[in-house]
Design a protein around this motif. Structure first.
Motif, PDB file in Angstrom:
ATOM      1  N   GLU A   1       1.649  13.980  -0.553  1.00 28.78           N
ATOM      2  CA  GLU A   1       0.583  13.069   0.304  1.00 28.78           C
ATOM      3  C   GLU A   1       1.604  12.332   1.286  1.00 28.78           C
ATOM      4  O   GLU A   1       2.297  11.916   0.686  1.00 28.78           O
ATOM      5  N   LYS A   2       0.694  11.371   2.650  1.00 33.33           N
ATOM      6  CA  LYS A   2       1.969  10.547   2.904  1.00 33.33           C
ATOM      7  C   LYS A   2       1.761   9.484   2.128  1.00 33.33           C
ATOM      8  O   LYS A   2       0.655   9.195   2.550  1.00 33.33           O
ATOM      9  N   ALA A   3       2.018   8.578   2.255  1.00 35.89           N
ATOM     10  CA  ALA A   3       2.153   7.468   1.903  1.00 35.89           C
ATOM     11  C   ALA A   3       2.916   6.234   2.121  1.00 35.89           C
ATOM     12  O   ALA A   3       4.234   6.961   2.140  1.00 35.89           O
ATOM     13  N   THR A   4       2.748   5.229   2.044  1.00 36.57           N
ATOM     14  CA  THR A   4       3.244   4.005   2.916  1.00 36.57           C
ATOM     15  C   THR A   4       2.496   2.542   2.803  1.00 36.57           C
ATOM     16  O   THR A   4       1.198   2.589   2.096  1.00 36.57           O
ATOM     17  N   ALA A   5       3.192   2.079   2.225  1.00 28.30           N
ATOM     18  CA  ALA A   5       2.662  -0.188   2.069  1.00 28.30           C
ATOM     19  C   ALA A   5       2.540  -0.266   3.225  1.00 28.30           C
ATOM     20  O   ALA A   5       3.313  -0.493   4.775  1.00 28.30           O
ATOM     21  N   ALA A   6       1.672  -1.480   3.043  1.00 26.81           N
ATOM     22  CA  ALA A   6       1.138  -2.515   4.768  1.00 26.81           C
ATOM     23  C   ALA A   6       1.673  -4.150   4.110  1.00 26.81           C
ATOM     24  O   ALA A   6       0.609  -4.134   2.491  1.00 26.81           O
ATOM     25  N   PHE A   7       1.412  -4.503   4.520  1.00 22.90           N
ATOM     26  CA  PHE A   7       1.819  -5.669   4.007  1.00 22.90           C
ATOM     27  C   PHE A   7       1.207  -6.666   5.590  1.00 22.90           C
ATOM     28  O   PHE A   7       2.055  -6.484   6.523  1.00 22.90           O
ATOM     29  N   THR A   8       0.030  -7.261   4.950  1.00 21.49           N
ATOM     30  CA  THR A   8      -0.414  -8.184   5.846  1.00 21.49           C
ATOM     31  C   THR A   8      -0.541  -9.772   5.789  1.00 21.49           C
ATOM     32  O   THR A   8      -1.075 -10.173   4.515  1.00 21.49           O
ATOM     33  N   VAL A   9      -0.414 -10.628   6.766  1.00 27.07           N
ATOM     34  CA  VAL A   9      -0.144 -12.041   6.573  1.00 27.07           C
ATOM     35  C   VAL A   9      -1.851 -12.059   7.359  1.00 27.07           C
ATOM     36  O   VAL A   9      -2.213 -12.047   8.622  1.00 27.07           O
ATOM     37  N   ALA A  10      -2.819 -13.332   7.039  1.00 25.77           N
ATOM     38  CA  ALA A  10      -3.883 -13.742   7.523  1.00 25.77           C
ATOM     39  C   ALA A  10      -3.832 -15.363   7.565  1.00 25.77           C
ATOM     40  O   ALA A  10      -2.556 -15.838   7.441  1.00 25.77           O
TER      41      ALA A  10
ATOM     42  N   GLU B   1      -0.669   5.893  -6.657  1.00 20.94           N
ATOM     43  CA  GLU B   1      -1.935   7.079  -5.228  1.00 20.94           C
ATOM     44  C   GLU B   1      -1.604   8.316  -5.633  1.00 20.94           C
ATOM     45  O   GLU B   1      -2.758   8.443  -6.111  1.00 20.94           O
ATOM     46  N   ALA B   2      -0.677   8.938  -5.091  1.00 15.38           N
ATOM     47  CA  ALA B   2      -0.128   9.982  -4.548  1.00 15.38           C
ATOM     48  C   ALA B   2      -0.848  10.707  -5.747  1.00 15.38           C
ATOM     49  O   ALA B   2      -1.080  12.147  -5.976  1.00 15.38           O
ATOM     50  N   TYR B   3      -0.280  10.414  -7.047  1.00 17.87           N
ATOM     51  CA  TYR B   3      -0.046  10.831  -9.032  1.00 17.87           C
ATOM     52  C   TYR B   3      -1.583  10.698  -9.424  1.00 17.87           C
ATOM     53  O   TYR B   3      -1.434  11.015 -10.561  1.00 17.87           O
ATOM     54  N   GLY B   4      -2.373   9.820  -8.693  1.00 24.02           N
ATOM     55  CA  GLY B   4      -3.600   8.869  -9.382  1.00 24.02           C
ATOM     56  C   GLY B   4      -3.157   8.305 -10.697  1.00 24.02           C
ATOM     57  O   GLY B   4      -4.343   7.719 -11.786  1.00 24.02           O
ATOM     58  N   ALA B   5      -2.496   7.857 -10.290  1.00 32.78           N
ATOM     59  CA  ALA B   5      -2.162   6.209 -10.859  1.00 32.78           C
ATOM     60  C   ALA B   5      -2.425   4.356 -10.412  1.00 32.78           C
ATOM     61  O   ALA B   5      -2.521   4.943  -9.165  1.00 32.78           O
ATOM     62  N   ASP B   6      -2.945   3.631 -11.324  1.00 37.12           N
ATOM     63  CA  ASP B   6      -3.061   2.307 -10.709  1.00 37.12           C
ATOM     64  C   ASP B   6      -2.386   1.490 -11.005  1.00 37.12           C
ATOM     65  O   ASP B   6      -1.541   1.442 -11.950  1.00 37.12           O
ATOM     66  N   VAL B   7      -1.920   0.459  -9.689  1.00 38.56           N
ATOM     67  CA  VAL B   7      -1.358  -0.706 -10.961  1.00 38.56           C
ATOM     68  C   VAL B   7      -2.649  -1.428 -11.216  1.00 38.56           C
ATOM     69  O   VAL B   7      -1.591  -1.833 -12.544  1.00 38.56           O
ATOM     70  N   VAL B   8      -3.549  -1.873 -10.975  1.00 43.65           N
ATOM     71  CA  VAL B   8      -4.761  -2.433 -12.477  1.00 43.65           C
ATOM     72  C   VAL B   8      -6.319  -1.641 -12.492  1.00 43.65           C
ATOM     73  O   VAL B   8      -6.327  -0.740 -11.488  1.00 43.65           O
ATOM     74  N   GLY B   9      -6.615  -2.382 -13.327  1.00 40.34           N
ATOM     75  CA  GLY B   9      -7.942  -1.487 -13.559  1.00 40.34           C
ATOM     76  C   GLY B   9      -8.993  -2.061 -13.696  1.00 40.34           C
ATOM     77  O   GLY B   9      -8.630  -3.366 -12.262  1.00 40.34           O
ATOM     78  N   GLU B  10     -10.133  -2.502 -14.005  1.00 45.38           N
ATOM     79  CA  GLU B  10     -11.405  -2.856 -13.712  1.00 45.38           C
ATOM     80  C   GLU B  10     -11.408  -3.770 -13.569  1.00 45.38           C
ATOM     81  O   GLU B  10     -12.057  -4.392 -12.865  1.00 45.38           O
ATOM     82  N   ASN B  11     -10.905  -4.701 -14.601  1.00 41.34           N
ATOM     83  CA  ASN B  11     -10.498  -6.163 -15.067  1.00 41.34           C
ATOM     84  C   ASN B  11      -9.651  -6.557 -14.445  1.00 41.34           C
ATOM     85  O   ASN B  11      -9.077  -7.641 -14.968  1.00 41.34           O
TER      86      ASN B  11
END
Lengths: 325, 427
Positions: free
Chosen positions: B305-314, B216-226
């Motif tokens: 930019e500050k960046a990290t990942a969050a893992f959450t479980v519901a 994200e900090a570089y403006g890249a995406d993992v997935v696209g619109e679809n």
């Protein structure tokens, strides 16, 4: 045999034949009913097996075949949609299926010849009159008795970069490998482990067959001046040909179905970099990770078809008539 | 004839036994009619296995629940391995638990299939839904419907070995990824000079879950619109190249390179002087490596930019559940203030409710503060229903890029192509 002999010499007129026939007819009738009774009790005895095989083998096979022509929706309402051969055409376009097939083929081509030769040599060694051969027979057979899951976990410890095997190689100043994490090596690690574990099983089969070979054949060869090696190559190996056919066929079928070792090795992913992905592991992934039963069934049918073709080729290669000797 | 008769008799006997056995089976299976008998209700709760410490905390929470709700029994079941495979199969067979864990990563795919009970109707004012941290709540909200409530979350932070830092003359954690590289160079030790360091500067995991937050900090995406894979961009290469270079220069390594199972183990055994891991590593280090002197810090900045990942479980509810009211009681207790406070009291995972976080005050904790701080800007590990497929293909190809078998660009392209082909074929 007797009734047939009686019939052939009798060139009597039709009358006698006709008169005989009613008699004959009566007899078979009794036999039939007797045979029918026999048959019935036979089937009754078989019924538990027929029932079990039917429910757990035959019906699932037919059902898998049916599923392979459908797009199966499982989660959130079960639904089938007939899509013809689409699942089959999809296999050609699936790069992971091709990788899995390539890995499996490589595995079969290396493991089967090596384990067959090794089994034959071990059997030959243990068939000779060496000291303590009974002890060796037990020791060699032990890996086969061990559960493959346990075996794989123990081997994974030994394959650890700091594990037993690398320490040993280091001690001998040989190059060490990252047996588990290097994509070029991981499948070979499984091969080594499997050859070590399976060869003894086939060794026992060879050993049993070797003890059936009459001593007189070897005695005759000795008189002709054959040495140990010539006896092995010209007597033992040809006589064992039907057994070799069995060993190779069972080996090919077993290796094509490689699953548990690569599953445990890679934690179900087929990694690193798809290097331990086998066809059955891929089927598992599609069936239970993606819940794509239709496509998984199609892959299973394709695998069964490949094994069938390979077995037929082997049958041609080894010569059918040898089997019935 | 007598022999024959005996044979027949035996055959009939065997068949009889078989029929008897079958009847036995069917009798057993029909005796499962418990559930809503009388006033007592049993709610099944399924989750994956965890450390004994966590099991104990969960048991405490469940005991507190049963005390508050004497008519509800909770049957807790641990699914030891391949949690999602087992859960999905059970959902298909109608045998799944009433309430079960669901990782945010798998949530969009499962919610799509309609096997989860929408929870909006159950929510009361008392539950105080606004108390949850929004990004974590939204991880289980699809098309405006809430399917689960986050029980806790974890973020990634940098663990560093204080003793090794001192030996290398380094002071304090690196602030940027450029600095991280410099630090890693200084912290890599190859004593016997065989080209394989005994101690790596940085230990990291190659999975997309541990890499995606840099994009994200570089403006890249993992997935696209679809929801298709879209990570094969120049920006993504820029984001991921540093770690690939570090790995190839042998100043960073995967846990398996050092013969360990995961980053925490690698760090504890001092085979890496720094690792990027989550807060689950803290109790592991406390229990297994008591002598280790380490500290944690927020992850170095990515492209400023500050960046990290969050893992959450519901906790989510099975739509087929026969005890939905009681199941909701359980979910609302476990994710409510009281239950969450017990569950997160030891800081094994972080509370998703702001009020609980305040009460427990983990932001003041020297070790856990970095994780709490990361929570403010963390990106949840989630990206549409196709993420499991995308993840699998990324992981495979990225591994080979790390090994230098192909360039990062090739690897990302191949991974994206394969993933999208698979996604298309599956839909």
């Amino acid at each position: 045999m007797e009734p047939a002999r009686k019939e052939t010499p009798s060139h009597e007129p039709d009358k006698s034949k006709k008169s005989k026939q009613p008699n004959k007819k009566q007899k078979p009738k009794r036999y039939m009913s007797k045979g029918w009774k026999e048959g019935l009790s036979g089937y009754l005895f078989m019924s538990p097996t027929i029932f079990t095989i039917g429910v757990f083998v035959v019906i699932p096979i037919l059902y898998a075949f049916y599923l392979s022509f459908n797009d199966v929706q499982l989660l959130g309402g079960i639904g089938y949609e007939f899509i013809g051969l689409e699942n089959y055409t999809r296999t050609f376009d699936d790069s992971r299926a091709l990788i899995a097939l390539k890995n499996t083929a490589e595995y079969v081509l290396i493991v089967v010849p090596v384990q067959t030769c090794l089994a034959l040599l071990l059997a030959a060694a243990l068939n000779s009159n060496i000291r303590g051969k009974n002890a060796f027979r037990i020791i060699f057979f032990l890996p086969t008795v061990t559960s493959s899951a346990v075996l794989t976990i123990i081997f994974m410890w030994m394959y650890n970069p700091d594990g037993l095997i690398n320490s040993f190689l280091k001690f001998l100043s040989l190059p060490t490998y990252n047996w588990l994490a290097d994509p070029d090596i991981a499948l070979k690690s499984i091969m080594i482990m499997n050859i070590w574990a399976t060869a003894p099983f086939f060794m026992v089969i060879y050993l049993a067959a070797m003890q059936d070979i009459s001593d007189s054949v070897y005695e005759a060869a000795t008189i002709d001046g054959a040495n140990w090696w010539q006896k092995f190559i010209f007597i033992t190996v040809p006589i064992l040909k039907p057994v070799t056919f069995f060993v190779v066929v069972m080996g090919v079928i077993g290796t094509f179905q490689l699953f548990d070792q690569s599953y445990i090795f890679s934690g179900g992913s087929g990694g690193p970099n798809n290097s331990t992905l086998t066809v059955v592991l891929l089927i598992y992934q599609y069936a239970f990770k993606s819940l794509d039963m239709g496509y998984a069934s199609a892959l299973a049918v394709v695998l069964a078809f490949i094994i069938m073709i390979v077995t037929i080729i082997q049958k041609k290669f080894f010569g059918e008539e040898k089997l019935h000797d | 004839m007598k022999m024959k008769f005996n044979k027949m008799l035996a055959a009939v006997g065997v068949t009889g036994m078989l029929v008897g056995a079958m009847a036995g089976c069917s009798n057993e299976s029909s005796g499962q009619g418990d559930g809503a008998e009388g006033d007592q209700v049993t709610v099944e709760l399924a989750g994956w296995g965890a450390s004994p410490e966590e099991e104990e905390l969960l048991q405490q929470t469940l005991d507190a629940f049963e005390e508050a709700h004497p008519n509800i029994n909770v049957k807790h079941e641990v699914i030891a391995d391949q949690y999602m495979d087992v859960t999905k199969t059970r959902l298909v067979g109608g045998e799944a638990a009433d309430v079960f864990y669901l990782d945010a990563f798998e949530a969009p795919g499962l919610a799509n299939t309609g096997v989860l009970e929408p929870l909006d109707e159950y929510v009361t004012d008392e539950f105080e839904i606004d108390d949850f941290q929004d990004p974590l709540l939204n991880a289980f909200k699809f098309d405006g419907t809430q399917y689960g409530f986050p029980k806790d979350f974890s973020t990634l932070a940098l663990f560093y070995n204080e003793k090794k830092f001192e030996e290398a003359g380094l002071d304090g954690p690196p602030q940027t990824w450029e600095e991280l590289r410099e630090y890693a160079e200084k912290l890599t030790v190859d004593e016997d000079g065989d080209g394989t360091p005994e101690q790596y500067g940085l230990g990291f995991s190659s999975e997309l879950a541990r890499q995606f937050y840099k994009l994200e900090a570089y403006g890249a995406d993992v997935v696209g619109e679809n929801n298709e894979a879209a990570f094969a961009s120049d920006e993504a290469i820029e984001a991921l190249q540093p770690i690939v270079d570090m790995k190839q220069d042998k100043i960073a390594a995967l846990p398996s390179d050092a013969g360990t199972d995961w980053g925490g183990d690698m760090f504890g055994q001092e085979k890496a002087a720094m690792v990027i891991e989550g807060n689950w590593t803290v109790p592991f280090l406390e229990n297994n490596f008591t002598d280790l002197s380490y500290a944690t810090a927020e992850l170095p900045t990515v492209n400023g930019e500050k960046a990290t990942a969050a893992f959450t479980v519901a906790y989510v509810m099975n739509k087929e559940s026969e005890v939905k009211e009681a199941s909701w009681e359980l979910i609302s207790f476990l994710t409510g203030k009281e239950g969450m406070e017990i569950w997160t009291s030891k800081g094994l995972a972080l509370p998703t409710r702001e009020s609980v976080a305040e009460e427990l005050g983990f932001d003041e904790d020297p070790i856990r503060g970095a994780f709490v701080a990361g929570g403010e800007y963390a990106q949840p590990w989630q990206a549409g229903p196709n993420l499991p497929t995308i993840n699998n293909n990324f992981n495979n190809q990225f591994t080979s890029a790390l090994l230098g078998d192909q360039s990062l660009e090739e690897a990302l392209k191949k991974a994206q192509e394969t993933a999208n082909k698979e996604i298309e074929a599956a839909n």
